[in-house]
Design an enzyme around this catalytic site. Structure first.
Site, PDB file in Angstrom:
ATOM      1  N   ASN A  10       0.871  -1.175   0.000  1.00 30.19           N
ATOM      2  CA  ASN A  10       0.000   0.000   0.000  1.00 30.19           C
ATOM      3  C   ASN A  10       0.907   1.223   0.000  1.00 30.19           C
ATOM      4  O   ASN A  10       1.484   1.578   1.032  1.00 30.19           O
ATOM      5  CB  ASN A  10      -0.896  -0.022   1.251  1.00 30.19           C
ATOM      6  CG  ASN A  10      -1.749   1.235   1.358  1.00 30.19           C
ATOM      7  OD1 ASN A  10      -1.758   2.063   0.445  1.00 30.19           O
ATOM      8  ND2 ASN A  10      -2.452   1.384   2.465  1.00 30.19           N
ATOM      9  N   LYS A  12       0.129   4.224  -0.248  1.00 37.00           N
ATOM     10  CA  LYS A  12      -0.507   5.417   0.331  1.00 37.00           C
ATOM     11  C   LYS A  12      -0.243   6.614  -0.593  1.00 37.00           C
ATOM     12  O   LYS A  12      -0.243   6.452  -1.812  1.00 37.00           O
ATOM     13  CB  LYS A  12      -0.012   5.631   1.767  1.00 37.00           C
ATOM     14  CG  LYS A  12      -0.235   4.362   2.610  1.00 37.00           C
ATOM     15  CD  LYS A  12      -0.018   4.542   4.078  1.00 37.00           C
ATOM     16  CE  LYS A  12      -0.300   3.226   4.788  1.00 37.00           C
ATOM     17  NZ  LYS A  12      -0.169   3.318   6.241  1.00 37.00           N
ATOM     18  N   HIS A  96      -9.647   1.536   4.674  1.00 33.27           N
ATOM     19  CA  HIS A  96      -8.380   1.692   5.402  1.00 33.27           C
ATOM     20  C   HIS A  96      -8.605   2.634   6.587  1.00 33.27           C
ATOM     21  O   HIS A  96      -9.383   3.586   6.495  1.00 33.27           O
ATOM     22  CB  HIS A  96      -7.303   2.248   4.471  1.00 33.27           C
ATOM     23  CG  HIS A  96      -5.938   2.159   5.080  1.00 33.27           C
ATOM     24  ND1 HIS A  96      -5.490   3.067   6.007  1.00 33.27           N
ATOM     25  CD2 HIS A  96      -4.954   1.241   4.932  1.00 33.27           C
ATOM     26  CE1 HIS A  96      -4.270   2.708   6.389  1.00 33.27           C
ATOM     27  NE2 HIS A  96      -3.920   1.615   5.757  1.00 33.27           N
ATOM     28  N   GLU A  98      -6.940   4.967   7.661  1.00 35.62           N
ATOM     29  CA  GLU A  98      -6.690   6.385   7.342  1.00 35.62           C
ATOM     30  C   GLU A  98      -7.896   7.003   6.637  1.00 35.62           C
ATOM     31  O   GLU A  98      -8.210   8.183   6.832  1.00 35.62           O
ATOM     32  CB  GLU A  98      -5.409   6.492   6.500  1.00 35.62           C
ATOM     33  CG  GLU A  98      -4.175   6.245   7.369  1.00 35.62           C
ATOM     34  CD  GLU A  98      -3.007   5.586   6.670  1.00 35.62           C
ATOM     35  OE1 GLU A  98      -2.955   5.571   5.424  1.00 35.62           O
ATOM     36  OE2 GLU A  98      -2.124   5.067   7.388  1.00 35.62           O
ATOM     37  N   GLU A 170      -5.669  -4.552  10.595  1.00 30.19           N
ATOM     38  CA  GLU A 170      -4.631  -3.539  10.767  1.00 30.19           C
ATOM     39  C   GLU A 170      -4.914  -2.750  12.041  1.00 30.19           C
ATOM     40  O   GLU A 170      -5.662  -1.761  12.012  1.00 30.19           O
ATOM     41  CB  GLU A 170      -4.621  -2.577   9.574  1.00 30.19           C
ATOM     42  CG  GLU A 170      -4.288  -3.220   8.256  1.00 30.19           C
ATOM     43  CD  GLU A 170      -3.689  -2.223   7.272  1.00 30.19           C
ATOM     44  OE1 GLU A 170      -2.653  -2.559   6.692  1.00 30.19           O
ATOM     45  OE2 GLU A 170      -4.224  -1.120   7.113  1.00 30.19           O
ATOM     46  N   GLY A 176       2.386   2.485  10.899  1.00 28.84           N
ATOM     47  CA  GLY A 176       3.370   3.560  10.773  1.00 28.84           C
ATOM     48  C   GLY A 176       4.049   3.938  12.075  1.00 28.84           C
ATOM     49  O   GLY A 176       4.682   4.986  12.170  1.00 28.84           O
ATOM     50  N   SER A 216       3.248  -1.877  10.495  1.00 26.95           N
ATOM     51  CA  SER A 216       4.692  -1.893  10.749  1.00 26.95           C
ATOM     52  C   SER A 216       5.366  -3.212  10.383  1.00 26.95           C
ATOM     53  O   SER A 216       6.331  -3.620  11.026  1.00 26.95           O
ATOM     54  CB  SER A 216       4.996  -1.511  12.210  1.00 26.95           C
ATOM     55  OG  SER A 216       4.556  -0.193  12.458  1.00 26.95           O
TER      56      SER A 216
END
Ligand code: 13P
Length: 261
Positions: A10, A12, A96, A98, A170, A176, A216
Protein backbone atom coordinates in the site's frame (compact mmCIF):
# COMPACT_ATOMS: atom_id res chain seq x y z
CA UNK A 1 -7.47 -26.39 0.00
CA UNK A 2 -4.83 -24.17 1.51
CA UNK A 3 -5.32 -20.45 1.05
CA UNK A 4 -2.81 -18.76 -1.21
CA UNK A 5 -0.79 -16.17 0.70
CA UNK A 6 -0.83 -12.56 -0.44
CA UNK A 7 1.71 -9.79 0.04
CA UNK A 8 0.32 -6.37 -0.80
CA UNK A 9 2.05 -3.00 -1.05
CA UNK A 10 0.00 0.00 0.00
CA UNK A 11 1.93 2.97 -1.28
CA UNK A 12 -0.51 5.42 0.33
CA UNK A 13 0.13 9.00 -0.92
CA UNK A 14 3.58 8.28 -2.33
CA UNK A 15 5.30 8.02 -5.70
CA UNK A 16 5.16 9.98 -8.91
CA UNK A 17 4.53 8.18 -12.20
CA UNK A 18 8.23 7.92 -12.97
CA UNK A 19 8.94 6.50 -9.52
CA UNK A 20 6.17 3.94 -9.91
CA UNK A 21 7.63 2.79 -13.21
CA UNK A 22 11.15 2.49 -11.76
CA UNK A 23 9.85 0.61 -8.74
CA UNK A 24 8.06 -2.05 -10.79
CA UNK A 25 11.07 -2.41 -13.06
CA UNK A 26 13.25 -3.06 -10.03
CA UNK A 27 10.72 -5.30 -8.26
CA UNK A 28 9.85 -7.78 -11.01
CA UNK A 29 13.23 -9.51 -11.39
CA UNK A 30 13.63 -9.63 -7.62
CA UNK A 31 10.42 -11.63 -7.16
CA UNK A 32 10.61 -13.73 -10.29
CA UNK A 33 11.20 -16.94 -8.39
CA UNK A 34 8.51 -16.38 -5.73
CA UNK A 35 5.93 -19.10 -6.35
CA UNK A 36 2.57 -19.60 -4.73
CA UNK A 37 2.14 -16.07 -3.40
CA UNK A 38 -0.15 -13.39 -4.77
CA UNK A 39 1.49 -9.98 -5.08
CA UNK A 40 -0.46 -6.74 -5.25
CA UNK A 41 0.49 -3.08 -5.51
CA UNK A 42 -2.03 -0.48 -4.38
CA UNK A 43 -1.01 2.74 -6.08
CA UNK A 44 -2.37 6.29 -6.00
CA UNK A 45 -4.84 6.99 -8.84
CA UNK A 46 -2.29 9.12 -10.64
CA UNK A 47 0.22 6.29 -11.03
CA UNK A 48 -2.25 3.40 -11.19
CA UNK A 49 -2.30 3.25 -14.99
CA UNK A 50 1.49 3.12 -15.02
CA UNK A 51 1.49 0.23 -12.53
CA UNK A 52 -1.12 -1.58 -14.64
CA UNK A 53 1.04 -1.12 -17.74
CA UNK A 54 4.28 -2.12 -16.03
CA UNK A 55 2.77 -5.27 -14.50
CA UNK A 56 0.81 -6.38 -17.58
CA UNK A 57 1.63 -10.01 -18.44
CA UNK A 58 3.07 -10.50 -14.97
CA UNK A 59 1.31 -12.09 -11.99
CA UNK A 60 1.41 -8.80 -10.05
CA UNK A 61 -2.04 -7.39 -9.37
CA UNK A 62 -2.48 -3.62 -9.64
CA UNK A 63 -5.03 -2.06 -7.32
CA UNK A 64 -6.46 1.27 -6.20
CA UNK A 65 -6.47 2.51 -2.63
CA UNK A 66 -10.03 3.76 -2.58
CA UNK A 67 -13.13 4.39 -4.73
CA UNK A 68 -16.72 5.53 -4.40
CA UNK A 69 -19.59 3.06 -4.56
CA UNK A 70 -21.72 4.98 -7.09
CA UNK A 71 -20.78 4.35 -10.72
CA UNK A 72 -21.01 7.92 -12.02
CA UNK A 73 -22.52 11.30 -11.28
CA UNK A 74 -21.99 14.47 -9.31
CA UNK A 75 -19.34 13.25 -6.86
CA UNK A 76 -16.50 15.70 -7.32
CA UNK A 77 -13.11 14.23 -6.61
CA UNK A 78 -14.26 10.63 -6.58
CA UNK A 79 -13.44 7.62 -8.76
CA UNK A 80 -15.85 4.72 -9.43
CA UNK A 81 -15.47 0.96 -9.75
CA UNK A 82 -15.96 1.06 -13.56
CA UNK A 83 -13.21 3.70 -13.77
CA UNK A 84 -10.81 1.49 -11.84
CA UNK A 85 -11.67 -1.43 -14.09
CA UNK A 86 -11.27 0.79 -17.14
CA UNK A 87 -7.69 1.50 -16.11
CA UNK A 88 -7.14 -2.24 -15.88
CA UNK A 89 -6.75 -2.60 -12.12
CA UNK A 90 -8.20 -5.66 -10.42
CA UNK A 91 -8.38 -4.84 -6.73
CA UNK A 92 -9.10 -2.03 -4.30
CA UNK A 93 -8.46 -1.28 -0.64
CA UNK A 94 -11.68 -0.54 1.21
CA UNK A 95 -12.03 1.11 4.61
CA UNK A 96 -8.38 1.69 5.40
CA UNK A 97 -8.15 3.22 8.87
CA UNK A 98 -6.69 6.38 7.34
CA UNK A 99 -9.84 6.71 5.20
CA UNK A 100 -12.03 6.04 8.21
CA UNK A 101 -10.20 8.36 10.61
CA UNK A 102 -8.94 11.22 8.43
CA UNK A 103 -11.70 11.26 5.83
CA UNK A 104 -14.60 10.22 8.02
CA UNK A 105 -15.66 7.03 6.24
CA UNK A 106 -18.38 5.31 8.19
CA UNK A 107 -18.95 1.59 8.57
CA UNK A 108 -21.91 1.84 6.22
CA UNK A 109 -19.89 3.57 3.50
CA UNK A 110 -17.21 0.90 3.88
CA UNK A 111 -19.84 -1.84 3.56
CA UNK A 112 -21.32 -0.23 0.42
CA UNK A 113 -17.88 0.03 -1.12
CA UNK A 114 -17.08 -3.60 -0.31
CA UNK A 115 -20.35 -4.71 -1.90
CA UNK A 116 -19.83 -2.61 -5.02
CA UNK A 117 -16.26 -3.84 -5.44
CA UNK A 118 -17.43 -7.45 -5.24
CA UNK A 119 -20.27 -6.89 -7.70
CA UNK A 120 -17.90 -5.13 -10.09
CA UNK A 121 -15.45 -8.04 -9.95
CA UNK A 122 -12.79 -6.01 -8.15
CA UNK A 123 -11.12 -7.78 -5.24
CA UNK A 124 -11.72 -5.67 -2.13
CA UNK A 125 -9.17 -5.70 0.68
CA UNK A 126 -11.39 -4.66 3.56
CA UNK A 127 -9.45 -3.17 6.46
CA UNK A 128 -10.52 -3.47 10.07
CA UNK A 129 -8.73 -2.73 13.34
CA UNK A 130 -8.93 -1.11 16.72
CA UNK A 131 -7.24 2.00 18.13
CA UNK A 132 -4.84 1.94 21.06
CA UNK A 133 -7.54 3.29 23.36
CA UNK A 134 -9.93 0.55 22.30
CA UNK A 135 -7.32 -2.15 22.81
CA UNK A 136 -6.38 -0.76 26.23
CA UNK A 137 -10.05 -0.64 27.20
CA UNK A 138 -10.45 -4.31 26.29
CA UNK A 139 -12.80 -3.58 23.42
CA UNK A 140 -10.65 -4.76 20.51
CA UNK A 141 -13.03 -7.53 19.57
CA UNK A 142 -16.14 -5.41 19.97
CA UNK A 143 -14.68 -2.94 17.48
CA UNK A 144 -13.28 -5.41 14.99
CA UNK A 145 -16.22 -7.77 15.01
CA UNK A 146 -18.57 -4.84 14.50
CA UNK A 147 -16.54 -3.67 11.51
CA UNK A 148 -16.63 -7.16 9.98
CA UNK A 149 -20.33 -7.77 10.67
CA UNK A 150 -21.46 -4.54 9.06
CA UNK A 151 -19.72 -5.46 5.78
CA UNK A 152 -22.09 -8.42 5.49
CA UNK A 153 -25.13 -6.19 5.81
CA UNK A 154 -24.28 -5.25 2.20
CA UNK A 155 -22.22 -8.21 0.98
CA UNK A 156 -24.13 -11.49 0.67
CA UNK A 157 -21.73 -14.07 2.08
CA UNK A 158 -23.97 -16.83 0.75
CA UNK A 159 -23.80 -15.42 -2.76
CA UNK A 160 -20.04 -15.14 -3.19
CA UNK A 161 -17.01 -17.36 -2.94
CA UNK A 162 -14.54 -16.73 -0.16
CA UNK A 163 -11.88 -15.91 -2.76
CA UNK A 164 -13.84 -12.83 -3.80
CA UNK A 165 -13.09 -10.83 -0.65
CA UNK A 166 -9.98 -10.29 1.46
CA UNK A 167 -9.81 -8.78 4.93
CA UNK A 168 -6.83 -7.03 6.47
CA UNK A 169 -6.52 -6.77 10.23
CA UNK A 170 -4.63 -3.54 10.77
CA UNK A 171 -4.54 -2.42 14.39
CA UNK A 172 -4.43 1.37 14.14
CA UNK A 173 -1.77 1.63 16.87
CA UNK A 174 0.60 -0.49 14.75
CA UNK A 175 0.28 1.51 11.54
CA UNK A 176 3.37 3.56 10.77
CA UNK A 177 4.47 3.44 14.41
CA UNK A 178 7.13 0.74 14.30
CA UNK A 179 5.08 -1.08 16.93
CA UNK A 180 3.98 -4.40 15.45
CA UNK A 181 1.33 -6.65 16.92
CA UNK A 182 2.89 -9.78 18.39
CA UNK A 183 2.38 -12.89 16.27
CA UNK A 184 0.05 -14.11 19.03
CA UNK A 185 -2.03 -10.93 18.99
CA UNK A 186 -2.26 -11.03 15.20
CA UNK A 187 -3.32 -14.69 15.27
CA UNK A 188 -5.80 -14.02 18.06
CA UNK A 189 -7.60 -11.24 16.16
CA UNK A 190 -7.39 -12.91 12.76
CA UNK A 191 -8.45 -16.30 14.11
CA UNK A 192 -11.46 -14.65 15.71
CA UNK A 193 -12.30 -12.87 12.45
CA UNK A 194 -12.22 -16.23 10.68
CA UNK A 195 -14.48 -17.70 13.34
CA UNK A 196 -16.93 -14.85 12.81
CA UNK A 197 -16.80 -15.34 9.03
CA UNK A 198 -17.74 -18.96 9.71
CA UNK A 199 -20.80 -17.83 11.68
CA UNK A 200 -21.76 -15.43 8.92
CA UNK A 201 -21.03 -17.42 5.79
CA UNK A 202 -20.34 -20.98 6.88
CA UNK A 203 -17.15 -22.93 7.45
CA UNK A 204 -16.05 -23.38 3.87
CA UNK A 205 -16.57 -19.68 3.12
CA UNK A 206 -14.46 -18.77 6.16
CA UNK A 207 -11.73 -21.20 5.12
CA UNK A 208 -11.48 -19.56 1.70
CA UNK A 209 -11.31 -15.90 2.78
CA UNK A 210 -7.80 -14.56 3.07
CA UNK A 211 -7.07 -12.39 6.07
CA UNK A 212 -3.89 -10.32 6.04
CA UNK A 213 -2.09 -8.56 8.85
CA UNK A 214 -0.97 -4.94 8.47
CA UNK A 215 0.94 -2.59 10.75
CA UNK A 216 4.69 -1.89 10.75
CA UNK A 217 5.54 -5.05 8.83
CA UNK A 218 9.24 -5.21 7.93
CA UNK A 219 11.47 -7.95 6.54
CA UNK A 220 12.76 -8.49 10.08
CA UNK A 221 9.42 -9.14 11.77
CA UNK A 222 7.11 -10.66 9.20
CA UNK A 223 8.09 -14.32 9.28
CA UNK A 224 6.74 -15.09 12.73
CA UNK A 225 3.48 -13.28 12.01
CA UNK A 226 2.68 -14.92 8.70
CA UNK A 227 3.72 -18.31 10.08
CA UNK A 228 0.56 -18.21 12.22
CA UNK A 229 -2.13 -20.47 10.91
CA UNK A 230 -4.84 -17.92 10.18
CA UNK A 231 -2.57 -15.13 8.90
CA UNK A 232 -2.53 -15.26 5.11
CA UNK A 233 0.00 -12.54 4.36
CA UNK A 234 0.52 -8.84 4.79
CA UNK A 235 -0.63 -5.39 3.78
CA UNK A 236 2.47 -3.24 3.95
CA UNK A 237 2.88 0.52 4.04
CA UNK A 238 6.31 1.95 4.82
CA UNK A 239 8.34 -1.17 4.05
CA UNK A 240 6.68 -1.48 0.64
CA UNK A 241 8.00 1.84 -0.61
CA UNK A 242 11.41 0.43 -1.53
CA UNK A 243 11.22 -2.32 -4.14
CA UNK A 244 14.06 -4.22 -2.45
CA UNK A 245 12.37 -4.49 0.93
CA UNK A 246 8.97 -5.30 -0.58
CA UNK A 247 10.65 -8.01 -2.68
CA UNK A 248 12.11 -9.47 0.51
CA UNK A 249 8.65 -9.58 2.02
CA UNK A 250 7.18 -11.22 -1.08
CA UNK A 251 9.91 -13.84 -1.22
CA UNK A 252 9.52 -14.55 2.50
CA UNK A 253 5.78 -15.12 2.08
CA UNK A 254 6.17 -17.71 -0.67
CA UNK A 255 5.12 -21.08 0.79
CA UNK A 256 8.35 -22.81 -0.22
CA UNK A 257 10.45 -20.24 1.66
CA UNK A 258 11.11 -20.76 5.36
CA UNK A 259 8.83 -17.85 6.30
CA UNK A 260 5.64 -18.81 4.48
CA UNK A 261 2.68 -19.49 6.78
P1 13P B 1 2.82 0.55 7.78
O1 13P B 1 3.34 -0.76 7.20
O2 13P B 1 3.57 1.74 7.30
O3 13P B 1 2.67 0.47 9.26
O4 13P B 1 1.34 0.73 7.18
C1 13P B 1 0.45 -0.32 7.28
C2 13P B 1 -0.75 0.00 6.49
O5 13P B 1 -1.50 0.88 6.82
C3 13P B 1 -0.96 -0.77 5.25
O6 13P B 1 -2.23 -0.51 4.74
Amino acid sequence: MARRPMMAANWKMNKLIREAEEYVKELLPKISSAEGVDVAIFAPFTSLLEVVRATRETPVLAGAQNFYYEDSGAFTGEVSAPMIEDVGAGAVIVGHSERREIFGETDDVVARKAARAVSAGLLPIVCVGETKEERDAGSMWEKVSGQVRVVFERVDAGGIRGEEIVFAYEPVWAIGTGETATPEDAQDAIGRIRGLLGEIGGESFAEQVRILYGGSIKPGNVDDIIAKEDVDGGLVGGASLEAASFAELVNGAAPDSSGGG
